[in-house]
Scaffold this active site. Sequence first.
Site, short mmCIF file in Angstrom:
data_model
loop_
_atom_site.label_atom_id
_atom_site.label_comp_id
_atom_site.label_asym_id
_atom_site.label_seq_id
_atom_site.Cartn_x
_atom_site.Cartn_y
_atom_site.Cartn_z
CD GLU A 178 7.22 79.29 -11.10
OE1 GLU A 178 7.95 79.79 -9.96
OE2 GLU A 178 6.04 80.14 -11.12
CG ASP A 179 7.26 77.71 -7.00
OD1 ASP A 179 6.76 77.88 -7.80
OD2 ASP A 179 6.90 78.31 -5.81
CG ASP A 215 -1.31 75.12 -9.54
OD1 ASP A 215 -1.80 74.22 -9.45
OD2 ASP A 215 -2.08 76.28 -9.23
CG PHE A 254 -1.80 74.39 -1.32
CD1 PHE A 254 -2.06 75.25 -2.25
CD2 PHE A 254 -0.82 74.86 -0.23
CE1 PHE A 254 -1.39 76.62 -2.12
CE2 PHE A 254 -0.08 76.21 -0.31
CZ PHE A 254 -0.47 76.92 -1.19
CB VAL A 255 3.14 70.98 -1.98
CG1 VAL A 255 2.60 69.64 -2.06
CG2 VAL A 255 3.36 71.55 -3.13
P1 IMP Z 1 0.14 79.05 -11.89
O1 IMP Z 1 0.14 80.31 -12.69
O2 IMP Z 1 -1.27 78.74 -11.47
O3 IMP Z 1 0.80 77.79 -12.89
O4 IMP Z 1 0.90 79.17 -10.42
C1 IMP Z 1 2.01 78.84 -10.23
C2 IMP Z 1 2.31 79.45 -8.99
O5 IMP Z 1 1.43 79.03 -7.70
C3 IMP Z 1 3.59 78.64 -8.43
O6 IMP Z 1 4.72 79.38 -8.77
C4 IMP Z 1 3.42 78.79 -6.87
O7 IMP Z 1 3.94 79.98 -6.43
C5 IMP Z 1 1.78 78.94 -6.68
N1 IMP Z 1 1.36 77.57 -6.36
C6 IMP Z 1 0.69 76.76 -6.86
N2 IMP Z 1 0.52 75.47 -6.28
C7 IMP Z 1 1.05 75.62 -5.08
C8 IMP Z 1 1.06 74.89 -3.88
O8 IMP Z 1 0.75 73.97 -3.92
N3 IMP Z 1 1.88 75.45 -2.87
C9 IMP Z 1 2.14 76.66 -2.77
N4 IMP Z 1 2.49 77.44 -3.96
C10 IMP Z 1 1.68 76.96 -5.15
MG MG Z 2 5.68 80.95 -7.26
#
Ligand code: IMP
Ligand code: MG
Length: 193
Positions: A113-114, A117, A166-167
């Site tokens: 995963e990227d 969050d 935010f990146v």
């Molecule tokens: P989570 O379900 O909140 O953990 O969200 C994960 C997804 O949100 C990541 O796979 C990203 O696609 C997106 N995401 C979260 N933070 C960022 C950011 O800073 N930049 C771009 N995408 C983000």
């Molecule tokens: Mg993603």
Amino acid sequence: MPPARFGDILNAMDIPASQQLLVLYSREQIEKRVAELGDAITRDYAGESVIMIGVLKGSAIFLADLARSVHIDCTFDFVAVSSYKKGRTTSGAVKLTKDLDEPIEGKHVIIVEDILDTGITLGYLRKIFMQHHPKSLKIAACLDKPARRIEPIEADYVGFSIPNQFVIGYGMDYAEKFRNLPDICILPPDFPL
Ligand code: IMP
Ligand code: MG
């Protein structure tokens, strides 16, 4: 943090040249860290086969680099989820929009995963993948934002742990743009888009 070397890309997007993106991790730093993660995975899975499952689209570039830095028998699969709505806020609801192509039962799986969050996406994926009874299930995340966590979930392999910013770049987007920046950059809150 050095200003980014993206004048031409920003130009092509009609963004004023006065706007600068700040490089959080340069391509050189990313390359070095991904090599270290690859070494760790190679050690941990010595003699085993692994399926790397990329979460589209953000993980595509990280997966491409990580897979080439592990020296074990490895195949890929991809899933897609919809959760992150256009912009900077998450909706909280996750839906699988592309399922696995190959069965994972009895296989070693690494979800790639990227960004980890809130953890909602990976919490959801871990739950549905565990229902397929993999031999093992681990998570590799290029970035981790621990301060944002809602779901109690941690990655086994983390590139960089970052504060709540935010990146973009290295696969990560803002409204689908900037994925092709080779460095990981901070998107200023007042960026004109
Ligand atoms: P989570 O379900 O909140 O953990 O969200 C994960 C997804 O949100 C990541 O796979 C990203 O696609 C997106 N995401 C979260 N933070 C960022 C950011 O800073 N930049 C771009 N995408 C983000
Ligand atoms: Mg993603």
